[in-house]
Design an enzyme around this catalytic site. Structure first.
Site, mmCIF file in Angstrom:
data_model
loop_
_atom_site.group_PDB
_atom_site.id
_atom_site.type_symbol
_atom_site.label_atom_id
_atom_site.label_comp_id
_atom_site.label_asym_id
_atom_site.label_seq_id
_atom_site.Cartn_x
_atom_site.Cartn_y
_atom_site.Cartn_z
ATOM 1 N N HIS A 17 -9.750 1.830 4.818
ATOM 2 C CA HIS A 17 -8.436 2.062 5.445
ATOM 3 C C HIS A 17 -8.575 3.164 6.502
ATOM 4 O O HIS A 17 -9.366 4.091 6.334
ATOM 5 C CB HIS A 17 -7.417 2.463 4.379
ATOM 6 C CG HIS A 17 -6.020 2.450 4.890
ATOM 7 N ND1 HIS A 17 -5.478 3.506 5.567
ATOM 8 C CD2 HIS A 17 -5.067 1.487 4.867
ATOM 9 C CE1 HIS A 17 -4.240 3.203 5.930
ATOM 10 N NE2 HIS A 17 -3.967 1.984 5.524
ATOM 11 N N ASN A 29 0.869 -1.180 0.000
ATOM 12 C CA ASN A 29 0.000 0.000 0.000
ATOM 13 C C ASN A 29 0.905 1.229 0.000
ATOM 14 O O ASN A 29 1.393 1.643 1.045
ATOM 15 C CB ASN A 29 -0.898 -0.032 1.245
ATOM 16 C CG ASN A 29 -1.818 1.174 1.321
ATOM 17 O OD1 ASN A 29 -1.959 1.907 0.348
ATOM 18 N ND2 ASN A 29 -2.437 1.370 2.474
ATOM 19 N N TRP A 30 1.121 1.781 -1.206
ATOM 20 C CA TRP A 30 2.072 2.895 -1.322
ATOM 21 C C TRP A 30 1.556 4.197 -0.722
ATOM 22 O O TRP A 30 2.308 5.156 -0.605
ATOM 23 C CB TRP A 30 2.403 3.136 -2.798
ATOM 24 C CG TRP A 30 3.287 2.104 -3.420
ATOM 25 C CD1 TRP A 30 3.775 0.961 -2.840
ATOM 26 C CD2 TRP A 30 3.799 2.138 -4.754
ATOM 27 N NE1 TRP A 30 4.557 0.286 -3.739
ATOM 28 C CE2 TRP A 30 4.594 0.981 -4.925
ATOM 29 C CE3 TRP A 30 3.672 3.016 -5.824
ATOM 30 C CZ2 TRP A 30 5.242 0.697 -6.121
ATOM 31 C CZ3 TRP A 30 4.318 2.733 -7.026
ATOM 32 C CH2 TRP A 30 5.097 1.586 -7.165
ATOM 33 N N LYS A 31 0.268 4.255 -0.434
ATOM 34 C CA LYS A 31 -0.365 5.489 0.063
ATOM 35 C C LYS A 31 -0.003 6.662 -0.863
ATOM 36 O O LYS A 31 -0.077 6.493 -2.065
ATOM 37 C CB LYS A 31 0.018 5.727 1.521
ATOM 38 C CG LYS A 31 -0.309 4.508 2.383
ATOM 39 C CD LYS A 31 -0.320 4.822 3.837
ATOM 40 C CE LYS A 31 0.364 3.742 4.622
ATOM 41 N NZ LYS A 31 0.226 3.892 6.054
ATOM 42 N N SER A 63 3.004 -1.302 10.626
ATOM 43 C CA SER A 63 4.452 -1.329 10.879
ATOM 44 C C SER A 63 5.096 -2.678 10.554
ATOM 45 O O SER A 63 5.978 -3.144 11.290
ATOM 46 C CB SER A 63 4.763 -0.921 12.325
ATOM 47 O OG SER A 63 4.354 0.409 12.567
ATOM 48 N N GLU A 73 -5.857 -4.067 10.913
ATOM 49 C CA GLU A 73 -4.834 -3.023 11.020
ATOM 50 C C GLU A 73 -5.134 -2.150 12.229
ATOM 51 O O GLU A 73 -5.877 -1.162 12.110
ATOM 52 C CB GLU A 73 -4.853 -2.128 9.777
ATOM 53 C CG GLU A 73 -4.380 -2.781 8.522
ATOM 54 C CD GLU A 73 -3.764 -1.752 7.588
ATOM 55 O OE1 GLU A 73 -2.682 -2.024 7.066
ATOM 56 O OE2 GLU A 73 -4.347 -0.681 7.388
ATOM 57 N N GLY A 110 2.741 -0.816 4.372
ATOM 58 C CA GLY A 110 2.710 0.574 3.944
ATOM 59 C C GLY A 110 4.114 1.108 3.720
ATOM 60 O O GLY A 110 4.723 0.903 2.678
ATOM 61 N N GLY A 111 4.653 1.762 4.744
ATOM 62 C CA GLY A 111 5.954 2.436 4.627
ATOM 63 C C GLY A 111 7.051 1.585 3.989
ATOM 64 O O GLY A 111 7.766 2.048 3.088
HETATM 65 P P1 PGA Z 1 2.553 0.839 7.653
HETATM 66 O O1 PGA Z 1 1.143 1.095 6.935
HETATM 67 O O2 PGA Z 1 3.052 -0.490 7.175
HETATM 68 O O3 PGA Z 1 3.402 1.979 7.180
HETATM 69 O O4 PGA Z 1 2.300 0.859 9.105
HETATM 70 C C1 PGA Z 1 0.172 0.106 6.821
HETATM 71 C C2 PGA Z 1 -1.057 0.691 6.221
HETATM 72 O O5 PGA Z 1 -1.341 1.884 6.462
HETATM 73 O O6 PGA Z 1 -1.788 0.006 5.490
#
Ligand code: PGA
Length: 254
Positions: free
Chosen positions: A94, A9-11, A215, A169, A236-237
């Site tokens: 999300h 999930n590149w956001k 995370s 999440e 994500g990150g």
């Molecule tokens: P993160 O994000 O891995 O950076 O915590 C997960 C997400 O928001 O789906």
């Protein structure tokens, strides 16, 4: 053992198309030489401005075998359009949308809006990745999580609920939050058990596919992925850091 599912999930990242291309190229090169790619499915969810180019890249090279295109959200009237663009999975509900940090709590998407989006995605024949999670572990958080699940799936048949991938999440664990730290696999599995109970009691659904998100890094991915109750991770990150993300793919391939 069934295949694990790794969702990137590149956001809102990366900052440029060139960087987006670089990430996909690096993943493609990496999996070209990786043993065990048959052990996982990969879903990449870029921001909309890079979607067309990423779709093209995913249809070529080594990625064509294992990767699908995902969307980070859907606009109610545009679910069919996503399907035509080659999107296969859609993230719904999300926490960035349920509780955008720029807005007051009430300004985010309600369970009812998430429910409408979910129905639109199912009608379009796409695969929903439906996110759930508590904002903190205080007070009646379990009850609140149960309400979120019941309202999000309201009106769906057991068959439709079964088509959904369920991403647990916990909001406090998402890396963009101050003091974020990952949940432990044991505690995430407990919350998934709660979700499973709510689905069994209210929707007559006995088995579901669960992803963990919050995370996830190369350091903890194995701990989550080796649990039989967890079918995959939503990253994500770390998904826009090719070196980290490829390490997570190596774990999924082993
Ligand atoms: P993160 O994000 O891995 O950076 O915590 C997960 C997400 O928001 O789906």
């Amino acid at each position: 053992m069934s295949k694990k599912i790794i969702v990137a999930n590149w956001k809102a990242l990366p900052a440029s198309l060139a960087e987006a291309e670089d990430i996909v190229e690096k993943i493609d090169e990496y999996i070209h030489g990786l043993d065990g790619v048959a052990l996982f499915d990969l879903v990449i969810c870029p921001p909309t401005q890079y979607r067309e180019e990423v779709a093209r890249m995913l249809s070529e090279g080594s990625l064509a075998q294992i990767a699908s295109l995902g969307a980070q959200d859907v606009e109610l009237e545009h679910a069919d359009a996503l399907e035509k663009l080659g999107v296969r999975y859609v993230i719904i509900g999300h926490s960035d949308r349920r509780w955008p940090s720029s807005a007051k709590a009430s300004a985010g998407e309600s369970n009812e809006v998430v429910n409408e989006k979910l129905k639109a995605v199912l009608r379009a024949g796409l695969l929903p990745i439906v996110c759930f999670g508590e904002r903190n572990r205080e007070g009646v958080w379990r009850d609140e999580l149960a309400v979120q699940i019941k309202a999000t799936f309201a009106g769906l048949t057991p068959g439709q609920v079964n088509q959904c991938l369920i991403a647990y999440e916990p909001v406090w664990a998402i890396s963009t939050n101050p003091d974020a730290k990952p949940d432990t696999p044991a505690s995430a599995v407990q919350s998934m058990g709660l979700i499973r109970e709510v689905l069994a009691d209210n929707f007559d659904v006995s088995a579901s596919t669960f992803l963990y998100g919050g995370s996830v890094t190369p350091t903890n991915a194995a701990d989550f992925l080796q649990r039989s109750e967890i079918s995959g991770v939503l990253v994500g990150g770390a998904s826009v850091r090719p070196e980290d993300f490829c390490k997570i793919l190596t774990i999924a391939a082993s």
